[in-house]
Design a protein around this motif. Structure first.
Motif, PDB file in Angstrom:
ATOM      1  N   TYR A  70       0.823  -1.216   0.000  1.00 33.20           N
ATOM      2  CA  TYR A  70       0.000   0.000   0.000  1.00 33.20           C
ATOM      3  C   TYR A  70       0.856   1.265   0.000  1.00 33.20           C
ATOM      4  O   TYR A  70       0.353   2.372  -0.128  1.00 33.20           O
ATOM      5  CB  TYR A  70      -0.901   0.031   1.252  1.00 33.20           C
ATOM      6  N   VAL A  76      10.744   5.476  -0.931  1.00 31.26           N
ATOM      7  CA  VAL A  76      11.589   4.528  -0.202  1.00 31.26           C
ATOM      8  C   VAL A  76      12.583   3.838  -1.130  1.00 31.26           C
ATOM      9  O   VAL A  76      12.374   3.750  -2.338  1.00 31.26           O
ATOM     10  CB  VAL A  76      10.754   3.433   0.518  1.00 31.26           C
ATOM     11  N   THR A 136      12.267   3.831   6.938  1.00 28.85           N
ATOM     12  CA  THR A 136      12.330   3.245   8.271  1.00 28.85           C
ATOM     13  C   THR A 136      13.602   3.709   8.978  1.00 28.85           C
ATOM     14  O   THR A 136      14.683   3.162   8.716  1.00 28.85           O
ATOM     15  CB  THR A 136      12.347   1.702   8.172  1.00 28.85           C
TER      16      THR A 136
HETATM   17  S1  SF4 Z   1       7.600   0.341   6.144  1.00 32.56           S
HETATM   18 FE1  SF4 Z   1       8.571   1.216   4.307  1.00 32.56          FE
HETATM   19  S2  SF4 Z   1       7.542   0.214   2.585  1.00 32.56           S
HETATM   20 FE2  SF4 Z   1       6.265  -0.124   4.407  1.00 32.56          FE
HETATM   21  S3  SF4 Z   1       4.795   1.593   4.370  1.00 32.56           S
HETATM   22 FE3  SF4 Z   1       6.504   2.241   5.663  1.00 32.56          FE
HETATM   23  S4  SF4 Z   1       7.834   3.349   4.252  1.00 32.56           S
HETATM   24 FE4  SF4 Z   1       6.469   2.135   2.972  1.00 32.56          FE
END
Ligand code: SF4
Length: 465
Positions: free
Chosen positions: A70, A75, A117
């Motif tokens: 989603y 990223v 992240t």
């Molecule tokens: S963990 Fe990474 S891939 Fe998953 S929603 Fe968050 S930013 Fe996007």
């Protein structure tokens, strides 16, 4: 929601279920100038003009180990920790470059690390990034220092490192605790893992926890989602963000793997949201606006009640009037009366830094009209109301001809929303009603003149509902 649910009809949804900006900024990003018109020299001018009494700092860490289906964020998917080392070198250089154009050091009252992240970084890398940041942007006493974490890749040592350097707020992605939904969105995160992460964070002294949820995901139903809400309520976070899933498979190819036939649509989706408002309101949470809830004892809930809530790129806040500096690929700053976004592409970001240049991708110097409309829209989105006299006091020259004259076209656009009970005109005040809060973006759009006058590029915005 009480009475408001009674008047929430399919007809209303059809009328207002359009597409439009999310108003994380005004003017929205698609109307900013690209690098050929707003590049490094305009970026330098923005930094030199930074004169706000307080500062905030955002740092973007773009890495994730795997992609959630989603996701709409910028990223870089990798499992290679070495990539983060090179990235931190670039961020360190960027902080230096920015520092050369900022006239003095003023402590930061708000810090936020987002992504991607941030806990993709090892404990040592987290410490290094912190040292890079505080050398040029020391912390003010009592600063809000927050970080986004993914419980699936965050261990106790990382949390202890973050708490040790000064982080006091944590924001966790959860989205939905139902295994079937998690499988469909490519994000398996057992509720026990989330529970353990929050327990560890509390033990380590994090004073404020936010949980992110999403409605509109595949296989969600009111019944299933009420179980997610029950799980989250057991965790008693201070804040909950409940985002509207934007399904834009044309723009984000990975979203094509989401089974579109399993997505709740239209009225079902809006019911998920209104049911959540009902549940959370009866469990001690205040719906503070757009997609955010705060526990009644949280300062955001108190600021909402007092009409002093603010909003910036980091979300809702009680702190106003900061110059917001931002570092890392795709990061967005709001300094010296300008918005500035860094290169989202990691290679382009690194190449600019390696060449000793600011990694500017786009930006905008806000005009007087932009500032006026931004103030009006922010007051509506943060406090559900705006005082015409209050606005006139803050913008005496621009509003000298009178509010009704300056906003004549906007008020015409607002009239049907008044007739439909979404907005009330109460003497000096324009007030969004409880029903209207479900359509707050539509209300804001009435005051976004360039959106209607065809200025700027044609853009595929997300659906308001
Ligand atoms: S963990 Fe990474 S891939 Fe998953 S929603 Fe968050 S930013 Fe996007």
């Amino acid at each position: 929601m009480g009475d408001e649910r009674l008047t929430l009809s399919a007809e209303l949804l059809e009328r207002y279920g359009t597409t439009g900006p999310r108003y994380t900024s005004y003017p929205p990003v698609p109307r900013w100038r690209d690098r050929d018109q707003f590049g490094p020299s305009e970026h330098r001018a923005a930094l030199a003009a930074a004169a706000a009494p307080t500062r905030s700092v955002y740092v973007h860490v773009p890495f994730c180990e795997r992609r959630c289906l989603y996701c709409g964020c910028n990223v870089v998917i990798t499992r290679s920790p070495e990539r983060a080392e090179g990235y931190l070198d670039w961020v360190a250089r960027e902080v230096e470059l920015v520092g050369q154009h900022v006239s003095e050091t003023r402590p930061a009252t708000q810090v936020h690390w987002g992504g991607g992240t941030p806990t993709f970084l090892s404990p040592g890398q987290l410490e290094r990034l912190w040292a890079i940041q505080v050398e040029r942007f020391p912390l003010a006493e009592g600063a809000e220092v927050g970080v986004e974490i993914d419980p699936r890749v965050t261990d106790r040592e990382q949390l202890a490192t973050l708490a040790g350097v000064g982080f006091n707020r944590l924001s966790l992605g959860v989205q939905d605790t139902d295994p079937k939904v998690q499988e469909a969105i490519g994000r398996i995160q057992p509720v026990e893992l989330t529970r353990d992460t929050i327990a560890a964070a509390r033990e380590l002294g994090f004073g404020s926890i936010n949980v992110d949820l999403i409605y509109g995901l595949p296989h969600q139903s009111e019944e299933r989602f009420s179980q997610t809400l029950r799980h989250v309520l057991e965790l008693a976070p201070e804040r909950i963000a409940l985002f509207n899933y934007a399904h834009l498979p044309q723009r984000f190819k990975h979203q094509r793997a989401i089974p579109s036939e399993a997505l709740p649509s239209g009225m079902d989706k809006l019911r998920l949201f209104t049911s959540a408002i009902d549940v959370l309101s009866t469990q001690g949470y205040r719906f503070i606006g757009l997609d955010h809830f705060a526990r009644e004892d949280d300062e955001l809930a108190r600021a909402h009640d007092a009409g002093t809530l603010q909003r910036n790129f980091m979300g809702y806040s009680t702190r106003a009037g900061s110059d917001a500096f931002a570092f890392g690929a795709s990061a967005i700053a709001d300094v010296g009366g300008r918005y500035v976004q860094n290169e989202p592409d990691l290679k382009a970001y690194g190449a600019a830094i390696a060449a000793g240049e600011l990694p500017t991708r786009r930006g905008l110097e806000l005009s007087g009209d932009d500032l006026l409309r931004r103030a009006l829209i922010l007051r509506l989105l943060c406090n559900d109301r705006v005082s015409r006299q209050g606005l006139a006091a803050d913008f005496p020259q621009l509003l000298a001809p009178g509010f009704e004259q300056v906003f004549a076209r906007d008020l015409e656009r607002l009239a049907p929303l008044v007739a439909d009970g979404l907005v009330r005109l109460e003497g000096d005040w324009i007030v969004i009603t409880p029903l209207g809060r479900l359509f707050a973006r539509n209300v804001a759009m009435c005051f976004d003149e360039p959106l209607h006058s065809g200025q700027g590029p044609r853009v595929q915005y997300s659906k308001t509902h």
